[in-house]
Design a protein around this motif. Sequence first.
Motif, PDB file in Angstrom:
ATOM      1  N   ASN A  11      29.449 -81.063 -54.637  1.00 37.74           N
ATOM      2  CA  ASN A  11      29.906 -81.647 -53.393  1.00 37.74           C
ATOM      3  C   ASN A  11      31.092 -82.566 -53.671  1.00 37.74           C
ATOM      4  N   LEU A  15      28.761 -89.853 -54.550  1.00 35.87           N
ATOM      5  CA  LEU A  15      27.669 -90.734 -54.165  1.00 35.87           C
ATOM      6  C   LEU A  15      28.171 -92.174 -54.163  1.00 35.87           C
ATOM      7  N   THR A  32      26.462 -82.313 -46.184  1.00 37.12           N
ATOM      8  CA  THR A  32      26.360 -81.182 -47.101  1.00 37.12           C
ATOM      9  C   THR A  32      25.369 -80.156 -46.560  1.00 37.12           C
ATOM     10  N   ILE A  44      23.716 -87.618 -44.749  1.00 35.00           N
ATOM     11  CA  ILE A  44      23.082 -88.646 -45.566  1.00 35.00           C
ATOM     12  C   ILE A  44      23.852 -89.948 -45.371  1.00 35.00           C
ATOM     13  N   VAL A  71      18.309 -89.634 -44.346  1.00 39.55           N
ATOM     14  CA  VAL A  71      18.680 -88.234 -44.507  1.00 39.55           C
ATOM     15  C   VAL A  71      18.301 -87.518 -43.213  1.00 39.55           C
ATOM     16  N   GLU A  88      14.122 -81.937 -51.191  1.00 35.94           N
ATOM     17  CA  GLU A  88      15.576 -82.100 -51.279  1.00 35.94           C
ATOM     18  C   GLU A  88      16.035 -83.479 -50.802  1.00 35.94           C
ATOM     19  N   PRO A  89      15.577 -83.981 -49.643  1.00 42.59           N
ATOM     20  CA  PRO A  89      15.956 -85.349 -49.270  1.00 42.59           C
ATOM     21  C   PRO A  89      15.521 -86.394 -50.307  1.00 42.59           C
ATOM     22  N   GLU A  91      15.359 -85.997 -53.513  1.00 44.63           N
ATOM     23  CA  GLU A  91      16.295 -85.932 -54.636  1.00 44.63           C
ATOM     24  C   GLU A  91      17.619 -86.602 -54.301  1.00 44.63           C
ATOM     25  N   TRP A  92      18.078 -86.470 -53.065  1.00 47.90           N
ATOM     26  CA  TRP A  92      19.308 -87.158 -52.675  1.00 47.90           C
ATOM     27  C   TRP A  92      19.107 -88.666 -52.746  1.00 47.90           C
ATOM     28  N   ILE A 161      20.967 -82.788 -58.134  1.00 47.51           N
ATOM     29  CA  ILE A 161      22.111 -83.101 -57.306  1.00 47.51           C
ATOM     30  C   ILE A 161      23.347 -83.109 -58.206  1.00 47.51           C
ATOM     31  N   THR A 163      27.286 -83.775 -58.234  1.00 46.03           N
ATOM     32  CA  THR A 163      28.371 -84.342 -57.446  1.00 46.03           C
ATOM     33  C   THR A 163      29.539 -84.638 -58.360  1.00 46.03           C
TER      34      THR A 163
END
Length: 165
Positions: A11, A15, A32, A44, A71, A88-89, A91-92, A161, A163
């Motif tokens: 992405n 972050l 994303t 996010i 998220v 997934e949220p 992990e973000w 993730i 980035t």
Amino acid sequence: MSAPSDDIPNNPQALPSLTTLAPSEHPHIITTPARTGTNIALLIHTSLTVFEVAAAPWAPAVSGFVVTVLVHSVDAATGLPRHLPTAEPNEWARAIFAGIDAAQGYFLGAVDPDTGEHRDGQLAYRLYLDTDRQPIRVPHQVVGCPHYRIRTGDGDPEIRIVTTA
């Protein structure tokens, strides 16, 4: 649904750095596509606010910063809330908290973190920092809804993730 890859797509949106993020009314926003869902987008929002609370029975006075990560999972075409499993949220949120300490964050659930009211398509996470930006336990005086330690993924699929810095 297509088979997910091992990584969230690289992405171009970096972050936020929790060591340099300034308190602001405007959140840092990452948009994303969700890796684990077809036609689902993740919005996010990361914000940093200052808190200061007086001492209470069995709880000392404390001040510092609250990092809030919201998220939002939405339909990519319509923008309406969509369900997405929490892996997934989570992990973000952990990736954002990792600049300080990913093991210290809290999962609040599908709620508004200030009121505890349910919010469809939104998952909330928090990390509490002292004035030196070191992680601290959640001060009891600021709890507006239940706080649960972010799971470490025991049984959740591994989602990394990726980035750019």
